[in-house]
Design a protein around this motif. Structure first.
Motif, PDB file in Angstrom:
ATOM      1  N   ARG A 272      -4.442  11.471  -6.038  1.00 24.69           N
ATOM      2  CA  ARG A 272      -5.392  10.371  -6.234  1.00 24.69           C
ATOM      3  C   ARG A 272      -4.627   9.034  -6.339  1.00 24.69           C
ATOM      4  NH1 ARG A 272     -10.758   9.801  -7.913  1.00 24.69           N
ATOM      5  NH2 ARG A 272     -11.141   8.124  -9.419  1.00 24.69           N
ATOM      6  N   PHE A 273      -3.548   9.031  -7.083  1.00 26.06           N
ATOM      7  CA  PHE A 273      -2.728   7.830  -7.230  1.00 26.06           C
ATOM      8  C   PHE A 273      -2.183   7.367  -5.885  1.00 26.06           C
ATOM      9  CE2 PHE A 273       1.768   6.399  -7.787  1.00 26.06           C
ATOM     10  CZ  PHE A 273       1.504   5.139  -8.324  1.00 26.06           C
ATOM     11  N   LYS A 274      -1.638   8.293  -5.118  1.00 24.60           N
ATOM     12  CA  LYS A 274      -1.049   7.925  -3.835  1.00 24.60           C
ATOM     13  C   LYS A 274      -2.096   7.393  -2.869  1.00 24.60           C
ATOM     14  CE  LYS A 274       3.034  10.911  -4.015  1.00 24.60           C
ATOM     15  NZ  LYS A 274       3.782  12.028  -3.397  1.00 24.60           N
ATOM     16  N   SER A 275      -3.301   7.934  -2.929  1.00 22.03           N
ATOM     17  CA  SER A 275      -4.358   7.454  -2.036  1.00 22.03           C
ATOM     18  C   SER A 275      -4.772   6.031  -2.394  1.00 22.03           C
ATOM     19  CB  SER A 275      -5.566   8.397  -2.072  1.00 22.03           C
ATOM     20  OG  SER A 275      -6.313   8.241  -3.261  1.00 22.03           O
ATOM     21  N   ILE A 276      -4.726   5.690  -3.689  1.00 20.01           N
ATOM     22  CA  ILE A 276      -5.039   4.324  -4.107  1.00 20.01           C
ATOM     23  C   ILE A 276      -3.980   3.364  -3.579  1.00 20.01           C
ATOM     24  CG2 ILE A 276      -5.401   2.795  -6.089  1.00 20.01           C
ATOM     25  CD1 ILE A 276      -6.222   5.361  -7.666  1.00 20.01           C
ATOM     26  N   CYS A 277      -2.712   3.773  -3.654  1.00 24.10           N
ATOM     27  CA  CYS A 277      -1.622   2.946  -3.139  1.00 24.10           C
ATOM     28  C   CYS A 277      -1.790   2.701  -1.640  1.00 24.10           C
ATOM     29  CB  CYS A 277      -0.274   3.607  -3.401  1.00 24.10           C
ATOM     30  SG  CYS A 277       0.114   3.840  -5.155  1.00 24.10           S
ATOM     31  N   THR A 278      -2.128   3.747  -0.907  1.00 21.03           N
ATOM     32  CA  THR A 278      -2.344   3.623   0.536  1.00 21.03           C
ATOM     33  C   THR A 278      -3.505   2.678   0.823  1.00 21.03           C
ATOM     34  OG1 THR A 278      -1.496   5.855   0.935  1.00 21.03           O
ATOM     35  CG2 THR A 278      -2.880   4.892   2.646  1.00 21.03           C
ATOM     36  N   LEU A 279      -4.565   2.811   0.053  1.00 17.67           N
ATOM     37  CA  LEU A 279      -5.733   1.952   0.227  1.00 17.67           C
ATOM     38  C   LEU A 279      -5.378   0.489  -0.056  1.00 17.67           C
ATOM     39  CD1 LEU A 279      -8.756   1.964   0.877  1.00 17.67           C
ATOM     40  CD2 LEU A 279      -9.209   2.322  -1.554  1.00 17.67           C
ATOM     41  N   ALA A 280      -4.604   0.260  -1.102  1.00 19.32           N
ATOM     42  CA  ALA A 280      -4.195  -1.108  -1.442  1.00 19.32           C
ATOM     43  C   ALA A 280      -3.447  -1.749  -0.281  1.00 19.32           C
ATOM     44  CB  ALA A 280      -3.339  -1.106  -2.701  1.00 19.32           C
ATOM     45  N   LYS A 281      -2.508  -1.011   0.299  1.00 22.67           N
ATOM     46  CA  LYS A 281      -1.723  -1.562   1.405  1.00 22.67           C
ATOM     47  C   LYS A 281      -2.591  -1.817   2.634  1.00 22.67           C
ATOM     48  CE  LYS A 281       1.379   1.661   0.348  1.00 22.67           C
ATOM     49  NZ  LYS A 281       2.555   2.552   0.346  1.00 22.67           N
TER      50      LYS A 281
END
Length: 486
Positions: free
Chosen positions: A422-431
């Motif tokens: 979930r954390f990594k998907s948020i990071c990807t979304l932010a970028k």
């Protein structure tokens, strides 16, 4: 006889080649030698220009705000020397100087010069060719919005491996490096948001009343840990401190100072009972309640007073949305207030999610997050700092409930793995939303879960605690658009 010999000698042209060659060799030497010497001087000047550019760029990049002193000048000289080593093209009287523009202090102005010895042209009295260049560097005028997502979990009270105080104290003093590096008077605006996180976030004051649930399910310890529905009238923020039947309201919760939240259900997943996906969508970030009765889009109240079954609770200090700070002291005071409560487990995903919500141009705070101010763009950044790996607990009361009894997280793998995904998907979304993500690993040995969150390898920083201020300062220097002006 003698007269005939002299006549023949005068009329004989066979020996004229030598004087003619002697007369022509000097222009030829000048033509070829001049071309060769000028070519060498041209290459030397091109190299000198690149070295000058590298010097002023390095000097400007090393500046904190508008402070330019011996250290920054030394950095500029070091890069110049690296790009134009002494003796290159046999250069003599090699000089480089860089100064701060007195009329535009965010700009550096450089000059470089040298004498390049000639080879064949020295025959004609030209023993050297003088070359000189100028170079300038500045940061483009642009505005910056920076949300700092800061780990305030219990381990931040521990001393770093290098010793000397606690990690949270290092953070409180070190974060000022970021502010100092961006404290310029060039007309640009830098705003900071602060999201302290542990296993939940304290964001209620930043929301609207309509964003908060009125009726909410909690674990009931008196009924085999099944769920019970609690009206806000019976919450810990009610007049009767949890036992009344009237007087409780969303405004009271939001402004209590303890308005930590339970996260709402993921988009497309059940909201009764609540379910969370191990990935996050744009709608999860930006979706807002249509009205005060839109319960599927509202956030729950983190209320240890009515929740049961937990073995650990905690609510961090209040988060603050993007705003300007008049000076370093007010910024430091804000950081200290945001990190005053240090407790709880490490849920990176809840901190990063709210950091992204604070900076999003299309969500809860869209009206305050423009793409431009005036004619200049607003660059968006998240600075995420943690001192450890993501670590959940089945009886810890987090923004996701008490996992042992609510079991809200969906997906595959262990509970930790679901939250890491979930954390990594948020990071990807932010970028994907053009938000630059900086990551600081504070005294962390295993960085696999967090390193990929950064926009690039150069946006990932590590610190043992002793150099945290320098790390924040380096991020500040990296924010903005550094460019050559000539």
């Amino acid at each position: 006889m003698c007269r005939q010999f002299l006549r023949r000698l005068i009329n004989d042209e066979a020996g004229n080649v030598l004087p003619l060659f002697a007369m022509g060799i000097f222009p030829l030497i000048g033509l070829v030698g001049g071309a060769m010497d000028i070519s060498i001087a041209y290459m030397a000047r091109s190299k000198l220009q690149k070295a000058c550019d590298a010097g002023v760029l390095a000097g400007r990049q090393s500046m904190s705000g508008i402070q330019f002193g011996p250290s920054e000048k030394g950095q500029a000289k070091e890069f110049f020397d690296f790009n134009y080593p002494a003796g290159l093209y046999n250069a003599k009287k090699l000089k480089f100087d860089v100064v701060q523009n007195s009329s535009a202090v965010s700009e550096l102005k450089g000059t470089a010069s040298a004498d390049i010895p000639t080879s064949l042209m020295r025959v004609f009295g030209f023993s050297e060719i003088s070359i000189a260049v100028t170079c300038n560097a500045k940061k483009d005028l642009g505005h910056n919005d920076i949300v700092m997502v800061l780990d305030v979990t219990g381990s931040m009270n521990d001393a770093p491996s290098t010793g000397g105080g606690s990690k949270i104290s290092k953070l409180r003093t070190g974060a000022s490096g970021l502010f100092r590096a961006l404290d310029t008077n060039d007309g640009s605006t830098t705003r900071y948001g602060i999201v302290p996180y542990s296993h939940t976030v304290n964001v209620g004051r930043s929301l609207r009343n309509r964003d908060i649930l009125v009726k909410q399910d909690y674990v009931d310890g008196r009924n085999f840990y099944k769920l019970k529905t609690v009206h806000i009238n019976a919450s810990s923020w009610n007049v009767g401190n949890g036992g009344g039947n009237s007087g409780g309201n969303r405004q009271g919760f939001r402004t209590s100072g303890n308005a930590c939240i339970e996260e709402r259900a993921s988009d497309g997943y059940s909201s009764n009972p609540i379910e969370y996906a191990d990935t996050v969508t744009l709608q999860d970030v930006d979706g807002t309640p249509a009205n005060g009765n839109d319960s599927a889009m509202q956030f729950g109240r983190y209320d240890p007073g009515v929740q049961n079954g937990q073995n650990q609770v905690g609510c961090p200090s209040e988060a603050t949305t993007l705003r300007e700070y008049a000076n370093e002291t007010t910024f430091n005071n804000a950081i200290s207030a945001a990190t005053a409560r240090v407790t709880g487990g490490t849920y990176h995903d809840i901190g990063m999610l709210w950091g992204l919500r604070f900076v999003s141009r299309n969500g809860f705070f869209a009206s305050d997050n423009p793409e431009k101010r005036g004619q200049y763009p607003v660059n968006q950044h998240i600075v995420f700092m943690t001192d450890g790996k993501l670590e959940t607990g089945d009886k810890l009361y987090s923004a996701y409930g008490v996992d042992r009894y609510t079991d809200r997280m969906q997906g595959s793998g262990t509970r930790n793995q679901k939250h890491v995904s979930r954390f990594k998907s948020i990071c990807t979304l932010a970028k994907s939303m053009k938000v630059t993500v900086w990551v600081i690993a504070l005294d962390v040995t295993d960085t696999d879960d967090i390193k990929t969150c950064a926009t690039s390898d150069s946006h990932f920083k590590t610190s043992d605690g002793s150099d945290l201020e320098e790390v924040f300062e380096s991020i500040g220097r990296g924010i903005g658009n550094l460019r050559l002006t000539e």
